[in-house]
Design an enzyme around this catalytic site. Sequence first.
Site, PDB file in Angstrom:
ATOM      1  N   GLU A 190       0.825  -1.213   0.000  1.00 16.92           N
ATOM      2  CA  GLU A 190       0.000   0.000   0.000  1.00 16.92           C
ATOM      3  C   GLU A 190       0.862   1.267   0.000  1.00 16.92           C
ATOM      4  OE1 GLU A 190      -4.118  -1.459   2.104  1.00 16.92           O
ATOM      5  OE2 GLU A 190      -2.518  -0.806   3.433  1.00 16.92           O
ATOM      6  N   GLU A 264      -6.963  -7.145  -0.680  1.00 23.95           N
ATOM      7  CA  GLU A 264      -7.463  -7.196   0.696  1.00 23.95           C
ATOM      8  C   GLU A 264      -8.954  -6.860   0.642  1.00 23.95           C
ATOM      9  OE1 GLU A 264      -5.384  -4.579   3.318  1.00 23.95           O
ATOM     10  OE2 GLU A 264      -3.428  -5.553   3.049  1.00 23.95           O
TER      11      GLU A 264
END
Length: 793
Positions: A190, A264
Site C-alpha cells: 500500500e 485485501e
Amino acid sequence: MKTLLASSLVAATVFLAASASLVEAAPVATGTPAPFAIGQDAFLLNGKPFQIRCGEMHFARVPRAYWRHRLQMLKAMGLNTVCAYLFWNAHEPREGQFNFRDEADVAEFCRLAQQEGLYVILRPGPYACAEWEFGGFPSWLLKVPDIKLRTRDPHYLGPVKTYLKAVGKQLAPLQVTHGGPILMVQVENEYGSYGSDKEYMGIVRDNLREAGFDVPLFHCDGPSQLPRDHRDDIFAVVNFGGNPQGCFESLRKVQPTGPLMCGEYYPGWFDSWGRAHHTGSAEHVVGELKWMLDNNASFSIYMAHGGTSFGFTAGANSPPYSPQSTSYDYDAPISEAGWDTPKFHQIRDLFSKYLQTGETLPPVPARNPVVAVAPFQLREVSPLMGNKLPMMGDKLPTPIVSPRPQTFENLNQINACVLYRATLPAGPEGRLVLHDLHDYAHVYVNGVKIATLDRRRGQSSCPLPAHAQNAILDILVDSYGRVNYGGDIHDRKGITERVELVSDAGATEITGWSHYLLPLDSVWMNRTYEAGKSDKPAFYRGTFSLTKTGDTFLDTSAWNRGVVWVNGHNLGRYWRIGPQQTLYVPGPWLKMGANEVVVYESDGLGESAPALQGLTEPILDKVNAEPGREHRKAGQKLDLSAMTPALTGTLANTDAWQTIALPAAVKGRYLTIESLNSHPGDAFAALAEVYVQDAPGHDVSRNNWKVVYADSEEFSGEDGSADNVFDLQPTTYWHTQWTGDNPPKHPHQIVIDLGQEVSVSALRMLQRPGKDTAPARIKDFRAFVSPQLPPGL
C-alpha cells in the site's frame, strides 16, 4: 459491469509485465512441476484458468501449535490459498540477529499450508502495516536520527536489502517454481497511501528478485492510491471493503489488462483501545464475494482469521494517536480462538457453489477444547517503585546518564517502560511540559504521583506544585505500539526531545537525566513478592490449577491497565477502557496442575481485589466511558450566525470519493463542516474522511490535524468519534449520537484545527461506507474556513 469487464478482458492482449511472466508451478499435493502464470484475463495454473480464493492469516498471531488447525479451517471455508505477511521485527528484532525458528519459522508454516492443500501468497514487506507494531519495521531503524523510511534513503535501503536476502534464503526454495506452494510475492505494501516514488518500488522489486524470488511479483493499494505507485512492470491488485465494481473500474484505469484481483477484502475491522468493537455484516460480505466470483475476480479476505497481537506487538494509528487492542479478532469468519462463526458458514456455503473441477470441501475441523477457570486471588505483590526513593522494587538497573532525555531507540530498548529521573530545582508552582510524550506516563515528585499523562488525549504537561528544596522528579513512561500506517510512522518512544519547567519567569529546561530500562518481559522475573496489594505500579502473582487443559479467556475487567503473563507467555495488554475485557489464553500454553499468572498493573488497583478468572467466551465489545473523550466541552455552543460560508454544497449518495471546489480559495486554520440534512432524511450525520486541497489535486498534510469541536458523537453503539474523519481508514467514520434518548438532530457540526494556516481551494470527502440506503449520509452541507476558532468555542 459484468459485460463491461468481460468485453475489456476478451479484447486484452497477453499481459507481458515483467512480474507476470510465465513461471513453473507445482501441484500442492504431489510437488511435481506445473505452470502458473498471469494471463490476459485470468491466472493460469496447469494452463487452465485459476480463480484465487484466498484468505489472510498471520502465523505470528497464532501459536505454532495451532497453525495446522487454522490452515485446516481456511481450507474448510472453501479457500485454495492463504496470504501471509512477514513482520520484519519478528525476524530481525536486533540488527543482524535473524530469527526464523520456533514461532518465527515461516518456512514450516508454508510447508504446513502445502500439506493442507493451500497455495501461499507471500507478503514479506519490508513494510507490512497490519496493525502490527511499527508496521513490521524493527525499532532499531529509528536509531538513525534523520532516517527516511519507505524512501531511497541508503540508511533504510541497506537494511532492507539485507533483510529480504535473508527471507529469500528461507523461502525461495518454497516457490511453485521449485516445488513449493508460494504462487506470488508482494512488493512493499500500500505504498501509494504513503508516497509516490515509483523508482523506490522498482528497487524493492529488484531486491526481491536478487533474493531469489522468481514467481510473479505484485503490489496492492486502495483504488484512489493506485495511480501514485503503480508501475507497468509490476502487476497490480486493488484493496477495498465495499463497492467491488467501482474499485475494479479504478484498477482498470491503471492496468487495462490482466486478471482482476482484490488484494485485501475486509469482512470486519480492527479495534482500538477506548473505541467501540467493530463488526461487519455477513450478508454484505457474502454478497460482494459472490459478485467477485461471478465476475471472475480473484480475492484475498483480510482477515480470514485475525488471531492475537500477543506481547507488545499491537500497533497504532495516527493521527490521532490510537493504539490498537491486543485482540485481532477483526470480526473475521474464523474467530480469534479459531472458531467457526455464522459468517464462516455463510461464506463456506457460497464457495461450495463455485468449486473448480475436482475440488471438494473438507469437513469443518472441531473447535479446540475450552476450559473455565474458577476465580482465583493474586495474593503476592512486588511494587515496581518502592515507597522510599531512590529505591525501586528489588533493584534498579544501572542507569544510562545523559544531559537530555533519550528515546527508547537510543537506549536500545524496544518497548515497555523506561523510568526517567532528574533533579527538580526548588521553585514556585509552574507547569511541567514534556516535548513530546510517547505514549503514557506517571509523573512523581519525591515519590508522590502528581499526574498521569496520555498521548491519546493530547496530554503532555501537568501542574507542578511549589517546592522549597530540590526534589526528585520521576517520569515512568510506558510505550504503546509504534504507528503502523501513514505519515507518522517515524514514531520514536519515550520522551522524544526535552522536559521544561514553565513558570511566570519563563521556561527552564531540566537537564541531567538518568534512564532506568524496564523491559517488562524480563523485569517480572526473579522478583521478591510479599502478601498485599499496591496503589502504585506493581507486579501481582498467583496460581490456578487445572485437571484438563484448553483455551480460556482471562477476565481482566476488574483491573485497570497492564500486561499479563501465563506460564511465562506474554498474553498482551489489557485496559479497562475496553472494548476488550478478556485476554485469549491458548490451551497449549497451559498445563495440568498449577499454572502461574503474573500481572503488571500500571495504574493501581484501588479498592479492587487482585483476582482473575477464565471464561469460556471472550468479551470484546464492552467500552467503559472515559470522561473528556468527547470533542464538546460543557456549555459549548457553536454560533455560526455571523460567519459567511466558504462553500455551500451537496454530497452525492455514493461511497466514491467526491471533490468539491470552493468558489474562491480561502485562507484559514480552522475548518468547520456543517451537515444540514441527510440523504435518508434521518436525524444523523456521518462522514468517513475529509481532505483539504490547497491546489487542484494536491491534498494538504493531515499529520497535525485535531478535532476541537463536534456537536455530537456516538461512542456506545459504535466507534463514531469525530477524529475518524482523518484517521486514514475509509471504513471508519464520524457518526453523531444515535443511542439513548432524544439524540440531537440537524444541523450537526465538526470543527477541525488544520495545525497551520492553509489556503483552502477544495474539499475531498468520502461518505460513510455502505449501500445508497446507508443511514446518516450527509446531503446538503456548509463549510467555513476561519483564521480563529468560530464563536462559542
